[in-house]
Design a protein around this motif. Structure first.
Motif, PDB file in Angstrom:
ATOM      1  N   LEU A 139     -38.302 -16.378 -27.606  1.00  0.00           N
ATOM      2  CA  LEU A 139     -38.273 -15.441 -28.729  1.00  0.00           C
ATOM      3  C   LEU A 139     -38.282 -14.005 -28.237  1.00  0.00           C
ATOM      4  CD1 LEU A 139     -38.248 -14.852 -31.718  1.00  0.00           C
ATOM      5  CD2 LEU A 139     -40.731 -15.132 -31.762  1.00  0.00           C
ATOM      6  N   LEU A 140     -39.064 -13.730 -27.193  1.00  0.00           N
ATOM      7  CA  LEU A 140     -39.121 -12.372 -26.655  1.00  0.00           C
ATOM      8  C   LEU A 140     -37.747 -11.949 -26.126  1.00  0.00           C
ATOM      9  CD1 LEU A 140     -40.941  -9.950 -26.025  1.00  0.00           C
ATOM     10  CD2 LEU A 140     -41.453 -10.996 -23.811  1.00  0.00           C
ATOM     11  N   TYR A 141     -37.019 -12.890 -25.542  1.00  0.00           N
ATOM     12  CA  TYR A 141     -35.675 -12.575 -25.030  1.00  0.00           C
ATOM     13  C   TYR A 141     -34.777 -12.104 -26.167  1.00  0.00           C
ATOM     14  CZ  TYR A 141     -31.158 -12.988 -22.744  1.00  0.00           C
ATOM     15  OH  TYR A 141     -29.908 -12.714 -22.234  1.00  0.00           O
ATOM     16  N   TYR A 142     -34.790 -12.823 -27.283  1.00  0.00           N
ATOM     17  CA  TYR A 142     -33.921 -12.456 -28.407  1.00  0.00           C
ATOM     18  C   TYR A 142     -34.371 -11.153 -29.076  1.00  0.00           C
ATOM     19  CZ  TYR A 142     -31.539 -16.943 -28.081  1.00  0.00           C
ATOM     20  OH  TYR A 142     -30.794 -18.006 -27.647  1.00  0.00           O
ATOM     21  N   LEU A 143     -35.677 -10.871 -29.034  1.00  0.00           N
ATOM     22  CA  LEU A 143     -36.159  -9.605 -29.587  1.00  0.00           C
ATOM     23  C   LEU A 143     -35.735  -8.430 -28.709  1.00  0.00           C
ATOM     24  CD1 LEU A 143     -39.758 -10.694 -30.699  1.00  0.00           C
ATOM     25  CD2 LEU A 143     -37.968  -9.829 -32.215  1.00  0.00           C
ATOM     26  N   GLN A 144     -35.702  -8.657 -27.389  1.00  0.00           N
ATOM     27  CA  GLN A 144     -35.355  -7.583 -26.454  1.00  0.00           C
ATOM     28  C   GLN A 144     -33.850  -7.484 -26.196  1.00  0.00           C
ATOM     29  OE1 GLN A 144     -37.790  -8.790 -23.137  1.00  0.00           O
ATOM     30  NE2 GLN A 144     -39.522  -7.505 -23.756  1.00  0.00           N
ATOM     31  N   HIS A 145     -33.106  -8.583 -26.450  1.00  0.00           N
ATOM     32  CA  HIS A 145     -31.652  -8.585 -26.256  1.00  0.00           C
ATOM     33  C   HIS A 145     -31.020  -9.033 -27.573  1.00  0.00           C
ATOM     34  CE1 HIS A 145     -33.504  -9.217 -22.297  1.00  0.00           C
ATOM     35  NE2 HIS A 145     -32.478  -8.538 -21.809  1.00  0.00           N
ATOM     36  N   PRO A 146     -30.950  -8.122 -28.530  1.00  0.00           N
ATOM     37  CA  PRO A 146     -30.513  -8.509 -29.873  1.00  0.00           C
ATOM     38  C   PRO A 146     -29.132  -9.171 -29.878  1.00  0.00           C
ATOM     39  CG  PRO A 146     -31.361  -6.264 -29.848  1.00  0.00           C
ATOM     40  CD  PRO A 146     -31.217  -6.694 -28.423  1.00  0.00           C
ATOM     41  N   PRO A 147     -29.037 -10.347 -30.508  1.00  0.00           N
ATOM     42  CA  PRO A 147     -27.719 -10.966 -30.717  1.00  0.00           C
ATOM     43  C   PRO A 147     -27.028 -10.265 -31.873  1.00  0.00           C
ATOM     44  CG  PRO A 147     -29.442 -12.300 -31.706  1.00  0.00           C
ATOM     45  CD  PRO A 147     -30.139 -11.150 -31.038  1.00  0.00           C
ATOM     46  N   ILE A 148     -25.969 -10.854 -32.398  1.00  0.00           N
ATOM     47  CA  ILE A 148     -25.322 -10.281 -33.584  1.00  0.00           C
ATOM     48  C   ILE A 148     -26.381 -10.101 -34.665  1.00  0.00           C
ATOM     49  CG2 ILE A 148     -24.652 -12.598 -34.351  1.00  0.00           C
ATOM     50  CD1 ILE A 148     -22.274 -11.328 -35.767  1.00  0.00           C
ATOM     51  N   SER A 149     -26.417  -8.920 -35.277  1.00  0.00           N
ATOM     52  CA  SER A 149     -27.491  -8.641 -36.223  1.00  0.00           C
ATOM     53  C   SER A 149     -27.244  -9.340 -37.550  1.00  0.00           C
ATOM     54  CB  SER A 149     -27.599  -7.130 -36.463  1.00  0.00           C
ATOM     55  OG  SER A 149     -26.506  -6.683 -37.243  1.00  0.00           O
ATOM     56  N   PHE A 150     -28.310  -9.470 -38.293  1.00  0.00           N
ATOM     57  CA  PHE A 150     -28.225 -10.076 -39.614  1.00  0.00           C
ATOM     58  C   PHE A 150     -27.283  -9.262 -40.512  1.00  0.00           C
ATOM     59  CE2 PHE A 150     -29.762 -10.138 -44.028  1.00  0.00           C
ATOM     60  CZ  PHE A 150     -29.635 -11.487 -44.316  1.00  0.00           C
ATOM     61  N   THR A 151     -27.357  -7.935 -40.381  1.00  0.00           N
ATOM     62  CA  THR A 151     -26.502  -7.065 -41.203  1.00  0.00           C
ATOM     63  C   THR A 151     -25.033  -7.284 -40.894  1.00  0.00           C
ATOM     64  OG1 THR A 151     -28.270  -5.416 -41.182  1.00  0.00           O
ATOM     65  CG2 THR A 151     -26.099  -4.682 -41.909  1.00  0.00           C
ATOM     66  N   GLU A 152     -24.711  -7.380 -39.571  1.00  0.00           N
ATOM     67  CA  GLU A 152     -23.320  -7.636 -39.183  1.00  0.00           C
ATOM     68  C   GLU A 152     -22.869  -9.006 -39.664  1.00  0.00           C
ATOM     69  OE1 GLU A 152     -22.782  -5.236 -35.005  1.00  0.00           O
ATOM     70  OE2 GLU A 152     -24.081  -7.001 -35.010  1.00  0.00           O
ATOM     71  N   LEU A 153     -23.786  -9.964 -39.561  1.00  0.00           N
ATOM     72  CA  LEU A 153     -23.452 -11.321 -39.977  1.00  0.00           C
ATOM     73  C   LEU A 153     -23.185 -11.383 -41.478  1.00  0.00           C
ATOM     74  CD1 LEU A 153     -23.254 -14.149 -38.650  1.00  0.00           C
ATOM     75  CD2 LEU A 153     -25.562 -14.576 -39.475  1.00  0.00           C
ATOM     76  N   LYS A 154     -23.913 -10.580 -42.216  1.00  0.00           N
ATOM     77  CA  LYS A 154     -23.786 -10.603 -43.673  1.00  0.00           C
ATOM     78  C   LYS A 154     -22.416 -10.096 -44.124  1.00  0.00           C
ATOM     79  CE  LYS A 154     -26.342  -9.383 -47.845  1.00  0.00           C
ATOM     80  NZ  LYS A 154     -27.499  -8.661 -48.429  1.00  0.00           N
ATOM     81  N   ARG A 155     -21.803  -9.226 -43.292  1.00  0.00           N
ATOM     82  CA  ARG A 155     -20.492  -8.711 -43.657  1.00  0.00           C
ATOM     83  C   ARG A 155     -19.424  -9.799 -43.577  1.00  0.00           C
ATOM     84  NH1 ARG A 155     -21.635  -4.325 -39.840  1.00  0.00           N
ATOM     85  NH2 ARG A 155     -22.684  -2.634 -40.944  1.00  0.00           N
ATOM     86  N   ASN A 156     -19.718 -10.856 -42.842  1.00  0.00           N
ATOM     87  CA  ASN A 156     -18.761 -11.958 -42.662  1.00  0.00           C
ATOM     88  C   ASN A 156     -18.799 -12.855 -43.896  1.00  0.00           C
ATOM     89  OD1 ASN A 156     -17.358 -14.262 -41.904  1.00  0.00           O
ATOM     90  ND2 ASN A 156     -17.976 -14.072 -39.756  1.00  0.00           N
TER      91      ASN A 156
END
Length: 810
Positions: A785-802
């Motif tokens: 979990l710390l890895y994903y918090l420190q290395h953000p994947p595609i954001s929820f906002t970007e995903l929502k545009r899809n």
């Protein structure tokens, strides 16, 4: 002359009386506690009564023996003021030193215990009497220190005074059996022959149920008495006779322990000794192999010169380097990982050298944690202008030291300065007198000592009574963890009352814990009373108490109700314990109409959403009014509130939003954690769990990033979108770390195992020791979990545009 004749005549009468019977003969030949009563030895409580009855019979004899020893003291004192004294007052006080005090201690103890045994029932409690008896060791210590000079004085008096020699012979009192000293001492046999050595602490503990209120008190009394007996059995340092107060009284050790002192801008571990008239701060000297250890005095403050500055008078605290929480948590993980390796080596019968190397490393890490974790300031001040600052981990501990010092300061104390010789003698006595021998770390424990409890302690704080006037009242709960105590829960403030009714339940995570502490406070709302050491308002401690968490006593499915007494206040509480392997099971719900224990895909399909309603509403409420709350997601919410929220979400109650707006924010945060914890499979799925564990262990950064992002894209849509939604929320919480004290690492520690821990069927290949809270798996779950918090994947906002993902509203 009449006065002299009256005194001498009284002495003659004493001698005549002593001719009629042997000293110490009990008034009745058979003790009333043993006569005509059969006891079933197979029943623990009956055996307990039998042990007590036998002890009372011997105690009765002991008291009569002490009375016989004291009988000639009064007429001897009367003749001491005449022109023909048998002994001088100084000789009398030397020979009979502390006999009267020992008699009064045992007489009070006997008179208190006797009716409890005579009116016996299964609920009788008497542990506090034995604890009090053990706590009065200072009298025995003074007696032992005077032992040699009393023998010498009695011998000289017998040789030079016929009357005293006759008294000694008629009393037929000899020295201890193993003593090579003269048989003419009238003070030695009875006090030394019995004292605490014959008190049946072990037998009482053996026949006292572990859940009985007396059990922890008897354990404490046994510990104190064993420490005392072992200390007086050692060779007595001849310099000890000089360890006296300026008023000529014997200086006694009241309390000692290891504290962290802030000295010259850095943290130093000190052994602090509180004597009856002085506080001494020492460190253990480094000595050559084979040589006795000694203490080096760093400073001392006579209690007559010691003051506690009030919050408004306290000067600003010097700059302290505070270790971030995530570094402390990292160290806990390292310690637990080493502990696991030690257990594996022992199970595989590994080399003792390898085990010792691991234990040494574990001690170094635990010492670092012990030194760097305390943050509660405890300042003392010398009237000469010098002040000293300790950092403690527990408000309970700070209160104990303060109260012990203030109690001694109520006596008539004098200011003084110790000479170099006096200071050397006092410091030299510390090694033998100390009651705390080892630094409080688990690597110092013997293998057969209890490892403590790992799992979840459920505590309901019901109510409190005994307050003399209305106040704003609340309680906090502390448990020990990695050698020191930490605050785990806090009730709400009950306003303007003498009988608060909290009825609040808390779930407390235990990390090898052995004790639970409850503190009751009066809330202070006066902002002028700020503590300049930590810029917090100082609330007044109204009472405090501690109970032992005995594994056999608390590991039951049922609630156990108890009352803890503290300074006249009684707090009623209940508790039960759940082991980690039981509490962390993912059990699917039988009712698929709810949301807890139901697959996330089922819930989102039913709600026609991509993120479950419960997740969206809890996160929205936390961001609205809890994002700056200190310890958000780490502090336990009230369990009853969490269960109430769980019920309304499961029932899809129309009043959910109203209830959320009125509920304590920690309860809402706790509900969100509970939802993820009770999913029938983890949010990041059972199927991908092994791959996540392997991916986070990769050392090449590029390979790790490629693997971790590929795994994320492999998640089912509801799981992926909910995870991203939660991830962005946690990042927003971490942005407020200066206020809420919750870093990315802290949040990963809270949510990592909750989001990744596999369900029961999938976890068999990943089982670790149930007692190992920081297993390698748990460490990896946090790191994912710390890895994903420190290395953000595609954001929820970007995903929502899809629109591919968001054809329905979230």
């Amino acid at each position: 002359m009449e006065k002299e004749e009256e005194a001498i005549g009284y002495l003659d009468k004493v001698l005549e009386d002593e001719d009629d019977s042997e000293p110490g003969t009990p008034t009745s030949p058979v003790s009333p506690f043993l006569a005509g009563e059969k006891v079933d030895a197979g029943k623990g409580l009956e055996m307990r009564k039998l042990v007590l009855s036998g002890f009372l019979a011997s105690e009765e004899i002991y008291i009569n023996q002490l009375e016989a020893l004291l009988l000639p003291m009064k007429p001897l004192k009367a003749t001491a003021t005449t022109s023909q004294p048998v002994l001088t007052l100084q000789q009398i006080e030397t020979i009979f030193y502390k006999i009267q005090d020992i008699y009064e201690i045992h007489k009070e103890f006997y008179d208190s215990l006797c009716p409890k045994v005579q009116q016996w029932d299964s609920n009788v409690t008497m542990g506090h009497l034995f604890q009090k008896l053990a706590s009065q060791l200072g009298v025995y210590k003074a007696f032992v220190d005077n032992y040699k000079i009393a023998l010498e004085t009695a011998e000289k008096c017998s040789q030079s005074n016929y009357q005293f020699q006759k008294i000694s012979e008629e009393l037929k009192v000899k020295g201890p059996k193993d003593s090579k000293e003269s048989h003419t001492s009238v003070t030695m046999e009875v006090p030394l022959g019995r004292s605490l050595a014959s008190v049946p602490f072990q037998d009482l503990l053996k026949h006292t149920p572990a859940d009985h209120p007396d059990y922890p008190l008897l354990q404490d009394a046994l510990r104190i008495s064993q420490n005392f007996l072992s200390s007086i059995n050692e060779d007595i340092d001849p310099r000890r006779t000089a360890v006296t107060t300026p008023k000529g009284e014997t200086r006694q050790l009241v309390k000692d322990g290891f504290l962290v002192e802030l000295s010259e801008g850095s943290r130093k571990l000190r052994h602090v000794f509180l004597f009856t008239d002085v506080l001494l701060c020492a460190k253990l000297k480094k000595t050559a192999v084979g040589k006795h250890q000694q203490y080096d005095c760093k400073w001392y403050v006579p209690l007559a010169d010691l003051v506690f500055p009030s919050p408004e008078e306290s000067e600003h605290c010097p700059q302290v380097h505070v270790i971030p929480d995530h570094e402390l948590e990292d160290m806990k993980m390292k310690i637990s990982a080493i502990k696991s390796e030690v257990q594996k080596e022992k199970a595989n019968k590994g080399q003792s050298r390898a085990i010792e190397r691991l234990k040494k490393k574990m001690f170094e890490n635990e010492f670092w944690l012990l030194l760097n974790s305390p943050a509660i300031p405890f300042r003392i001040h010398n009237r000469n202008g010098k002040s000293y600052l300790f950092l403690l981990s527990s408000d309970y501990e700070r209160s104990e030291w303060r109260e012990a010092i203030q109690k001694l300061q109520k006596k008539d104390l004098q200011a003084f300065v110790l000479s170099s010789v006096e200071l050397q003698v006092l410091t030299g006595s510390c090694f033998k007198l100390r009651t705390v021998h080892n630094i409080p770390v688990t690597s110092n424990k013997d293998d057969d000592e209890s490892p403590g409890l790992y799992g979840f302690l459920h505590v309901i704080v019901h109510s409190a009574k005994g307050f003399k006037q209305s106040a704003n009242l609340y309680c906090t709960l502390e448990v020990d963890s990695f050698g020191y105590f930490v605050s785990k829960a806090k009730t709400r403030v009950f306003r303007d009352t003498t009988e608060p009714q909290w009825n609040e339940e808390f779930e407390i995570e235990l990390e090898g814990s052995q004790s639970l502490r409850i503190l009751c406070y009066e809330k202070c709302y006066d902002k002028t009373k700020l503590n300049k050491d930590n810029n917090e308002i100082v609330d007044k401690i109204m009472g405090k108490g501690q109970i032992q968490l005995d594994p056999q006593a608390v590991q039951t499915k049922n609630w156990h109700m108890d009352v803890i007494e503290m300074n006249g206040i009684k707090v009623e509480f209940s508790m039960k314990f759940t082991s980690r392997d039981m509490s962390l099971k993912r059990t699917p719900s039988k009712k698929q109409t709810g949301v807890f224990g139901v697959k996330i895909s089922v819930v989102t399909k039913r709600e026609r959403s991509k993120v479950p309603y419960i997740v969206r509403q809890c996160i929205e409420e936390v961001e609205k009014r809890g994002i700056e709350e200190v310890g958000i997601y780490r502090i336990s919410g009230v369990a009853t509130d969490i269960q109430a929220l769980k019920a309304v979400f499961d029932a899809n109650n129309k009043d959910i939003l109203v209830m959320l707006s009125d509920m304590d924010i920690n309860a809402i945060a706790g509900t969100l954690k509970l939802y993820f914890r009770e999913l029938p499979e983890p949010l990041l799925t059972d199927r991908l769990y092994p791959a996540f564990m392997e991916g986070i262990a990769l050392s090449d950064p590029a390979a790790k990033e490629n693997c971790m992002m590929h795994l994320l894209r492999s998640l089912p849509d509801p799981n992926l979108i909910t995870f991203l939604f939660l991830l962005e929320h946690l990042k927003r919480v971490a942005e407020k770390e200066p206020i809420n004290k919750m870093s990315l690492h802290n949040l990963a520690t809270v949510f990592g195992p909750t989001l990744l821990r596999p369900s029961e069927g999938e976890s068999k290949g990943h089982l670790t020791l149930a007692s190992d809270i920081w297993s390698h798996d748990v460490m990896a779950q946090v790191q994912v979990l710390l890895y994903y918090l420190q290395h953000p994947p595609i954001s929820f906002t970007e995903l929502k545009r899809n629109t591919l993902y968001f054809s329905t509203d979230v």
